[in-house]
Design an enzyme around this catalytic site. Structure first.
Site, PDB file in Angstrom:
ATOM      1  N   CYS A  59       6.005   7.850   2.056  1.00 55.57           N
ATOM      2  CA  CYS A  59       6.133   9.149   1.408  1.00 55.57           C
ATOM      3  C   CYS A  59       6.462  10.250   2.411  1.00 55.57           C
ATOM      4  CB  CYS A  59       4.829   9.477   0.698  1.00 55.57           C
ATOM      5  SG  CYS A  59       3.442   9.599   1.831  1.00 55.57           S
ATOM      6  N   CYS A 101      -2.114   8.476   6.053  1.00 53.40           N
ATOM      7  CA  CYS A 101      -0.800   8.422   6.705  1.00 53.40           C
ATOM      8  C   CYS A 101      -0.926   8.756   8.194  1.00 53.40           C
ATOM      9  CB  CYS A 101       0.165   9.399   6.057  1.00 53.40           C
ATOM     10  SG  CYS A 101       0.593   8.964   4.366  1.00 53.40           S
ATOM     11  N   CYS A 152       0.822  -1.211   0.000  1.00 57.46           N
ATOM     12  CA  CYS A 152       0.000   0.000   0.000  1.00 57.46           C
ATOM     13  C   CYS A 152       0.850   1.252   0.000  1.00 57.46           C
ATOM     14  CB  CYS A 152      -0.971  -0.004   1.169  1.00 57.46           C
ATOM     15  SG  CYS A 152      -0.238   0.489   2.725  1.00 57.46           S
ATOM     16  N   ASP A 197       3.011   2.410   2.436  1.00 61.60           N
ATOM     17  CA  ASP A 197       3.505   2.925   3.715  1.00 61.60           C
ATOM     18  C   ASP A 197       3.633   1.804   4.732  1.00 61.60           C
ATOM     19  OD1 ASP A 197       3.478   5.873   3.264  1.00 61.60           O
ATOM     20  OD2 ASP A 197       1.378   5.451   2.851  1.00 61.60           O
TER      21      ASP A 197
END
Lengths: 396, 135
Positions: free
Chosen positions: B60, B104, B35, B37
């Site tokens: 990221c 995130c 995915c 992360d």
């Protein structure tokens, strides 16, 4: 700080000569191409001259060029318009798994309208096998669209061979040449295609200027209905400055192509040869030889592309990434996945694309700047920590 | 890069508390590389307080900034306080995240929570085995 733009695949700048050619058509010769007075004549002459230059770039006839507002529009027009025009013969179309979204999503739209779509897979280098295209063809296949080169991994497809098998079936063959037109030689008749898309901002022309080359006699349903512009195949007042810019850029690309490609491939080869020496666990994506001259793409293991892109940007280097985090959908690049690259490695994709202003010094700056950036992110990466532990364990 | 605000960029460029804690009291791992992360949080607990927190993050710019922010928010807190760190609070402390990066902040808060749960579970087991020992 040094500023190094290495994202020419996203867009090129407009050359000064191109801009100069465009300017009068904003200020002085601002007439509408369709008007019957002198102002209209001036604009019309300029557009027709540009049409000839764009046709020359790809070995086509001037009347076979339809001006559009982008590569995306050219692809949409071709996929939807050609399929629709042929639908009485059949409703099956074939595309490759690594097409640009303007092709793939157009095909998806056609699916919703009752067409069937077959996606041809690619090998680990991103090559479409003509035999696989041949096997995907059916009696009711009316359209095949395979990209001339994918802009993410730079792989140049065997279009001539594919055109050969498509021709036997009687289907129309379109190629998305947005990444190649103006960069490598194209001869539409030699390639044997029926339709081809290109875009000016890939070869130092303006954004908002594209074209669809359509072989004489091939029917298309217009994407934009309205007036008689472009022989009724694309309505809307012509964007004269953009078209003039596209024409000038095509002219310059044709004369300068050999020298440009030589310059670009020198830089590409230097980066491809050196980067894996400077950083461990870096792989080159795409084909080792069949690739665009200014195109160097990599996967850097254990880290993610957007983070690399941002740290490179902080050092003045502009690049692209196909990682999930740089796409709105938060999915890893469909191109890399189609090539069989595992998701976690595809996340670390990075694309350097060189242009006319790029120098050997730029390559060396990347080679100096990249290792500490990769190191910083790897020190932070749980995947790298796991890898190191496993390696230690393995050595015992 | 205008995609992220200054606060996010600052945490991304100089992330706090990066690393692993050897013999951590609690470890929490969330996400996976598919995915895009993945985060592992490590905590040291002293007298019901988080006395140290470190993490490793694959992801990221937002994922890294979120990890850094969560570590700062958790440091020194009691376990009860730390458990109250929500994704929304993390995003707020970072003065906002782009819409498609909100997940995130979910991951960061989740990883910390998992590390705390891991610690509590170990404590429970330790208490049980102590009880068992007394028999």
């Amino acid at each position: 700080m040094r500023e190094v733009y290495l994202d020419y695949v996203a867009t090129t700048p407009v050359l000064p000569e191109v801009l100069e050619a465009m300017l009068p058509y904003f200020r002085d010769a601002y007439g509408n191409v369709q008007s019957l007075h002198d102002w209209g004549d001036k604009a019309r002459e300029a557009v027709e001259e540009a049409r000839g230059k764009v046709a020359d770039l790809i070995g086509g006839e001037a009347e076979e060029i339809i001006f559009t507002a982008s590569g995306t529009e050219s692809n949409n027009s071709a996929i939807k318009g050609l399929a629709m025009a042929q639908q009485s013969k059949g409703k099956h179309i074939v595309v490759s798994a690594i097409e640009h979204f303007s092709v793939l999503h157009s095909a998806k739209t056609l699916e919703k309208l009752g067409f069937e779509v077959t996606e041809v897979p690619v090998d680990k280098h991103g090559i479409v096998d003509p035999d696989k295209v041949a096997r995907s063809l059916r009696k009711d296949t009316v359209l095949v669209s395979i990209t001339h080169a994918n802009n993410e991994v730079g792989t140049i497809e065997p279009i001539k061979e594919i055109a050969g098998v498509v021709k036997e079936s009687g289907a129309i063959f379109h190629t998305d040449a947005v990444a190649t037109a103006g960069t490598i030689p194209i001869d539409v008749r030699g390639l044997g295609v029926d339709a081809l898309s290109l875009a000016g901002n890939q070869f130092y022309g303006p954004k908002g200027a594209g074209a669809l080359w359509l072989k004489k006699g091939v029917r298309i349903i217009p994407f934009l209905d309205g007036g008689v512009q472009e022989e009724g195949r694309r309505a809307g007042t012509e964007d004269v400055p953009a078209i003039v810019g596209l024409g000038k850029a095509a002219e310059l690309a044709k004369t300068g192509m050999g020298a440009r490609a030589k310059h670009l491939s020198t830089l590409r080869d230097r980066l491809i040869a050196e980067l894996p020496n400077r950083i461990e666990h870096v792989t080159v994506t795409g084909h080792p030889t069949r690739r665009l001259p200014g195109h160097a793409s990599f996967c850097v293991e254990f880290i993610e592309g957007e983070a690399m892109l941002m740290l490179l940007n902080s050092q003045g280097i502009a690049v692209s990434s196909g990682s999930a985090c740089t796409s709105r959908a938060l999915k890893a690049s469909h191109v890399l996945i189609a090539m069989g690259i595992p998701h976690e490695i595809a996340q670390g994709s990075l694309l350097f694309s060189f242009g006319l202003d790029s120098t050997v010094g730029d390559v060396d700056y990347v080679l100096e700047t990249m290792p500490p950036i990769v190191d910083k992110l790897r020190q932070m990466s749980p995947l790298y920590a796991k890898f190191l532990k496993e390696q230690k364990g393995g050595k015992k | 890069m205008p995609v992220y605000n200054e606060k996010v960029m600052e945490h991304f460029m100089s992330p706090r508390n990066v690393g692993e804690i050897e013999n951590a009291d609690g470890v929490g791992e969330v996400g996976n590389p598919v995915c895009g992360d993945m985060m592992t949080f490590y905590i040291k607990v002293n007298d019901n307080h988080i006395s140290d927190v470190k993490y490793k993050t694959f992801g990221c710019g937002a994922a890294i900034a979120v990890s850094s922010m969560v570590s700062e928010m958790a440091m020194g807190k009691t376990l009860e306080e730390a458990k109250k760190i929500t994704p929304a609070l993390v995003a707020k402390e970072l003065k906002g995240l782009p819409k498609n990066k909100y997940h995130c902040s979910n991951l960061g808060a989740q990883a910390l929570n998992k590390a705390i749960d891991n610690y509590l579970k170990k404590q429970g087991k330790a208490a049980k085995s102590q009880k068992g020992g007394k028999k």
